[in-house]
Motif scaffolding. Structure first.
Motif, PDB file in Angstrom:
ATOM      1  N   ALA A  93      55.838  49.837   7.186  1.00  0.00           N
ATOM      2  CA  ALA A  93      56.531  51.114   7.035  1.00  0.00           C
ATOM      3  C   ALA A  93      58.038  50.959   6.873  1.00  0.00           C
ATOM      4  CB  ALA A  93      56.234  52.014   8.238  1.00  0.00           C
ATOM      5  N   ASP A  94      58.604  49.825   7.291  1.00  0.00           N
ATOM      6  CA  ASP A  94      60.044  49.625   7.178  1.00  0.00           C
ATOM      7  C   ASP A  94      60.451  49.035   5.839  1.00  0.00           C
ATOM      8  OD1 ASP A  94      60.288  50.602   9.703  1.00  0.00           O
ATOM      9  OD2 ASP A  94      60.666  48.667  10.672  1.00  0.00           O
ATOM     10  N   LEU A  95      59.479  48.883   4.927  1.00  0.00           N
ATOM     11  CA  LEU A  95      59.760  48.301   3.615  1.00  0.00           C
ATOM     12  C   LEU A  95      59.308  49.252   2.510  1.00  0.00           C
ATOM     13  CD1 LEU A  95      58.552  44.643   4.261  1.00  0.00           C
ATOM     14  CD2 LEU A  95      60.934  45.368   3.953  1.00  0.00           C
ATOM     15  N   GLU A  96      60.166  49.445   1.546  1.00  0.00           N
ATOM     16  CA  GLU A  96      59.814  50.184   0.339  1.00  0.00           C
ATOM     17  C   GLU A  96      59.470  49.167  -0.747  1.00  0.00           C
ATOM     18  OE1 GLU A  96      61.879  53.213  -2.939  1.00  0.00           O
ATOM     19  OE2 GLU A  96      63.069  52.319  -1.318  1.00  0.00           O
ATOM     20  N   VAL A  97      58.286  49.288  -1.317  1.00  0.00           N
ATOM     21  CA  VAL A  97      57.864  48.366  -2.364  1.00  0.00           C
ATOM     22  C   VAL A  97      58.378  48.883  -3.706  1.00  0.00           C
ATOM     23  CG1 VAL A  97      55.918  47.252  -3.509  1.00  0.00           C
ATOM     24  CG2 VAL A  97      55.821  47.707  -1.053  1.00  0.00           C
ATOM     25  N   LEU A  98      59.240  48.084  -4.344  1.00  0.00           N
ATOM     26  CA  LEU A  98      59.840  48.481  -5.614  1.00  0.00           C
ATOM     27  C   LEU A  98      59.026  47.994  -6.805  1.00  0.00           C
ATOM     28  CD1 LEU A  98      63.580  47.667  -4.804  1.00  0.00           C
ATOM     29  CD2 LEU A  98      62.362  49.828  -4.482  1.00  0.00           C
ATOM     30  N   SER A  99      58.437  46.810  -6.681  1.00  0.00           N
ATOM     31  CA  SER A  99      57.718  46.230  -7.808  1.00  0.00           C
ATOM     32  C   SER A  99      56.671  45.247  -7.308  1.00  0.00           C
ATOM     33  CB  SER A  99      58.700  45.515  -8.749  1.00  0.00           C
ATOM     34  OG  SER A  99      58.032  44.849  -9.788  1.00  0.00           O
ATOM     35  N   VAL A 100      55.520  45.221  -7.985  1.00  0.00           N
ATOM     36  CA  VAL A 100      54.453  44.267  -7.672  1.00  0.00           C
ATOM     37  C   VAL A 100      53.942  43.674  -8.986  1.00  0.00           C
ATOM     38  CG1 VAL A 100      52.212  43.890  -6.588  1.00  0.00           C
ATOM     39  CG2 VAL A 100      53.739  45.639  -5.675  1.00  0.00           C
ATOM     40  N   VAL A 117      60.874  44.156  -2.549  1.00  0.00           N
ATOM     41  CA  VAL A 117      60.882  45.201  -1.523  1.00  0.00           C
ATOM     42  C   VAL A 117      62.314  45.516  -1.118  1.00  0.00           C
ATOM     43  CG1 VAL A 117      58.606  44.535  -0.647  1.00  0.00           C
ATOM     44  CG2 VAL A 117      60.665  43.536   0.365  1.00  0.00           C
ATOM     45  N   ARG A 118      62.468  46.682  -0.507  1.00  0.00           N
ATOM     46  CA  ARG A 118      63.766  47.092   0.019  1.00  0.00           C
ATOM     47  C   ARG A 118      63.581  47.583   1.449  1.00  0.00           C
ATOM     48  NH1 ARG A 118      65.360  51.465  -3.256  1.00  0.00           N
ATOM     49  NH2 ARG A 118      66.490  50.092  -4.685  1.00  0.00           N
ATOM     50  N   ALA A 119      64.436  47.144   2.348  1.00  0.00           N
ATOM     51  CA  ALA A 119      64.362  47.596   3.735  1.00  0.00           C
ATOM     52  C   ALA A 119      64.856  49.038   3.837  1.00  0.00           C
ATOM     53  CB  ALA A 119      65.198  46.690   4.629  1.00  0.00           C
ATOM     54  N   VAL A 120      64.038  49.903   4.406  1.00  0.00           N
ATOM     55  CA  VAL A 120      64.445  51.301   4.551  1.00  0.00           C
ATOM     56  C   VAL A 120      65.216  51.528   5.846  1.00  0.00           C
ATOM     57  CG1 VAL A 120      62.512  52.115   3.151  1.00  0.00           C
ATOM     58  CG2 VAL A 120      62.245  51.946   5.628  1.00  0.00           C
ATOM     59  N   ARG A 121      65.184  50.548   6.739  1.00  0.00           N
ATOM     60  CA  ARG A 121      65.994  50.597   7.959  1.00  0.00           C
ATOM     61  C   ARG A 121      66.283  49.160   8.389  1.00  0.00           C
ATOM     62  NH1 ARG A 121      61.062  52.754   9.121  1.00  0.00           N
ATOM     63  NH2 ARG A 121      61.971  54.830   9.147  1.00  0.00           N
ATOM     64  N   GLN A 122      67.094  49.001   9.380  1.00  0.00           N
ATOM     65  CA  GLN A 122      67.495  47.674   9.842  1.00  0.00           C
ATOM     66  C   GLN A 122      66.335  46.920  10.494  1.00  0.00           C
ATOM     67  OE1 GLN A 122      70.699  46.643   9.433  1.00  0.00           O
ATOM     68  NE2 GLN A 122      70.484  44.648  10.396  1.00  0.00           N
ATOM     69  N   GLY A 123      66.142  45.642  10.121  1.00  0.00           N
ATOM     70  CA  GLY A 123      65.308  44.800  10.944  1.00  0.00           C
ATOM     71  C   GLY A 123      64.019  44.204  10.433  1.00  0.00           C
ATOM     72  N   PRO A 124      63.376  44.693   9.345  1.00  0.00           N
ATOM     73  CA  PRO A 124      62.084  44.090   8.981  1.00  0.00           C
ATOM     74  C   PRO A 124      62.241  42.623   8.600  1.00  0.00           C
ATOM     75  CG  PRO A 124      62.867  45.550   7.232  1.00  0.00           C
ATOM     76  CD  PRO A 124      63.765  45.771   8.408  1.00  0.00           C
ATOM     77  N   GLU A 161      68.747  46.430   2.021  1.00  0.00           N
ATOM     78  CA  GLU A 161      68.714  45.115   1.390  1.00  0.00           C
ATOM     79  C   GLU A 161      67.393  44.906   0.659  1.00  0.00           C
ATOM     80  OE1 GLU A 161      69.168  40.359   2.587  1.00  0.00           O
ATOM     81  OE2 GLU A 161      69.308  41.924   4.138  1.00  0.00           O
ATOM     82  N   GLU A 162      67.482  44.286  -0.526  1.00  0.00           N
ATOM     83  CA  GLU A 162      66.307  43.981  -1.321  1.00  0.00           C
ATOM     84  C   GLU A 162      65.901  42.527  -1.134  1.00  0.00           C
ATOM     85  OE1 GLU A 162      67.512  45.068  -5.223  1.00  0.00           O
ATOM     86  OE2 GLU A 162      67.533  47.228  -4.790  1.00  0.00           O
ATOM     87  N   HIS A 163      64.609  42.266  -1.237  1.00  0.00           N
ATOM     88  CA  HIS A 163      64.101  40.914  -1.016  1.00  0.00           C
ATOM     89  C   HIS A 163      62.954  40.643  -1.987  1.00  0.00           C
ATOM     90  CE1 HIS A 163      63.412  37.178   1.081  1.00  0.00           C
ATOM     91  NE2 HIS A 163      62.151  37.503   1.333  1.00  0.00           N
ATOM     92  N   VAL A 164      62.912  39.440  -2.547  1.00  0.00           N
ATOM     93  CA  VAL A 164      61.870  39.016  -3.475  1.00  0.00           C
ATOM     94  C   VAL A 164      61.067  37.894  -2.821  1.00  0.00           C
ATOM     95  CG1 VAL A 164      61.363  38.090  -5.766  1.00  0.00           C
ATOM     96  CG2 VAL A 164      63.345  39.601  -5.435  1.00  0.00           C
ATOM     97  N   PHE A 165      59.756  37.991  -2.844  1.00  0.00           N
ATOM     98  CA  PHE A 165      58.922  36.928  -2.292  1.00  0.00           C
ATOM     99  C   PHE A 165      57.583  36.897  -3.031  1.00  0.00           C
ATOM    100  CE2 PHE A 165      57.922  40.727   0.044  1.00  0.00           C
ATOM    101  CZ  PHE A 165      56.590  40.654   0.394  1.00  0.00           C
ATOM    102  N   PHE A 187      47.831  51.493  -3.361  1.00  0.00           N
ATOM    103  CA  PHE A 187      49.212  51.886  -3.058  1.00  0.00           C
ATOM    104  C   PHE A 187      49.179  53.119  -2.166  1.00  0.00           C
ATOM    105  CE2 PHE A 187      49.446  49.557  -7.018  1.00  0.00           C
ATOM    106  CZ  PHE A 187      50.595  48.782  -6.878  1.00  0.00           C
ATOM    107  N   ARG A 188      49.698  52.979  -0.963  1.00  0.00           N
ATOM    108  CA  ARG A 188      49.722  54.110  -0.045  1.00  0.00           C
ATOM    109  C   ARG A 188      50.979  54.948  -0.203  1.00  0.00           C
ATOM    110  NH1 ARG A 188      46.596  50.280   1.715  1.00  0.00           N
ATOM    111  NH2 ARG A 188      44.698  50.812   2.861  1.00  0.00           N
TER     112      ARG A 188
END
Length: 322
Positions: free
Chosen positions: A143-150, A171-178, A232-236, A255-256
């Motif tokens: 829930a703390d991550l927004e999925v931008l692309s798959v 993904v992009r963090a929607v709040r601090q900490g994930p 912050e955005e992250h690629v993995f 996709f939920r």
């Protein structure tokens, strides 16, 4: 989007309801639905591109995006009521349809109020995920991550089996900490999920992994190298090797929430080419697929389907072998 051809219609021509009857197929669709098919057939009957349709709507003081019209006619989105009622009424005017013919298809009416259709939900493999509840990030189901692309790349073997799935996410963090992403995978019929392997790629490493043989479910944490800051955005990426199932029916992803883009590619063995591949989207597991489109499998044995601004729902490629 292709430009209009064979029509000399002006954007400034007067618009009104037809005096004659509609073609029988369109009249039947307007009577029984679904909405997206009725809209698509009405647009085709009127001979309008989406750009020209949008221009007509603007003449009536209705602002709606061309992408929204595209999603509506393909069944990827449904008009939100009551906000979209004025837009749907304007569509009826521009497309020269009987009053309320489209409006009656967007949801049940109660005391002249249109109600939204229920939001689809999907069952989670609860017993499998329960073991992750001690980690807040996993318990919240990403829930703390927004999925931008798959981007899913699926390799298939010579016995028509799914061999591996390589997934790359932005993904992009929607709040601090994930600091992790929880992956849930379900094997095809016949899969021995206890033999499946997970290989971490860029931007992550494997954390805890759980399997459930009866349901063929696998859940695994993909750990980042640090906690993400808000925004912050992250690629993995990671690969799941699960090659013990039978002939695969295709590959679909649930996709939920809304995702900016989804690309799925199936790579077939040259000795096991498909008879047919279909791009599909459905609102829930038991819903009828919409936005069904036959895909071309190229000479290299790769078939691709792209979904823009997808979800909630289930998107992917269905495979027919004979």
């Amino acid at each position: 989007m292709a430009a209009d051809s064979g029509h000399a219609e002006s954007v400034n021509e007067p618009i009104g309801h037809p005096t004659g009857g509609l073609p029988t197929p369109l009249a039947e669709t307007l009577r029984y639905g679904p909405f997206h098919r009725a809209l698509r057939e009405a647009i085709a009957h009127r001979g309008l591109s989406l750009a020209r349709l949008r221009a007509h709507l603007e003449q009536l003081g209705v602002q709606v995006g061309q992408s929204t019209l595209s999603y509506w006619q393909r069944g990827l989105r449904h008009p939100e009521v009551p906000r979209a009622i004025s837009t749907v009424r304007a569509l009826e005017t521009v497309l020269r349809l009987p009053p309320s013919s489209l409006l009656d298809l967007i949801g049940p009416r109660n005391a002249n109020t249109y109600l939204p259709r229920p939001v689809a939900t999907w069952p989670e493999p609860a017993p499998l995920l329960a073991s992750f509840d001690s980690v807040p990030e996993a318990a919240r189901g990403n829930a703390d991550l927004e999925v931008l692309s798959v981007h899913d790349t699926v390799q298939l073997g010579m016995h028509r089996e799914q061999r591996s799935i390589t997934t790359r996410l932005v993904v992009r963090a929607v709040r601090q900490g994930p600091d992790r992403y929880l992956v849930v995978h379900r094997g095809d019929d016949g899969s021995l999920i206890e033999n499946a392997l997970v290989r971490a790629g860029e931007g992550c490493r494997q954390g805890r992994l759980r399997r459930e043989s009866a349901s063929r479910n696998l859940a695994v944490e993909m750990l980042f190298d640090r906690r993400l800051s808000a925004g912050e955005e992250h690629v993995f990426s990671f690969t799941i090797v699960d090659d013990t199932g039978g002939a695969t029916p295709g590959h679909h992803r649930t996709f939920r929430d809304t995702c900016g883009s989804y690309l799925v590619q199936l790579s077939f063995h040259r000795r096991a080419m498909p008879a047919r591949c279909l791009k599909q989207f459905r609102a829930s597991a038991d819903a009828t697929p919409v936005d069904v489109e036959e895909l071309v499998c190229g000479l290299g044995g790769v078939v691709s389907a792209y979904f823009g601004d997808v979800g909630p729902g289930i998107a992917g490629i269905a495979v027919e072998w004979s």
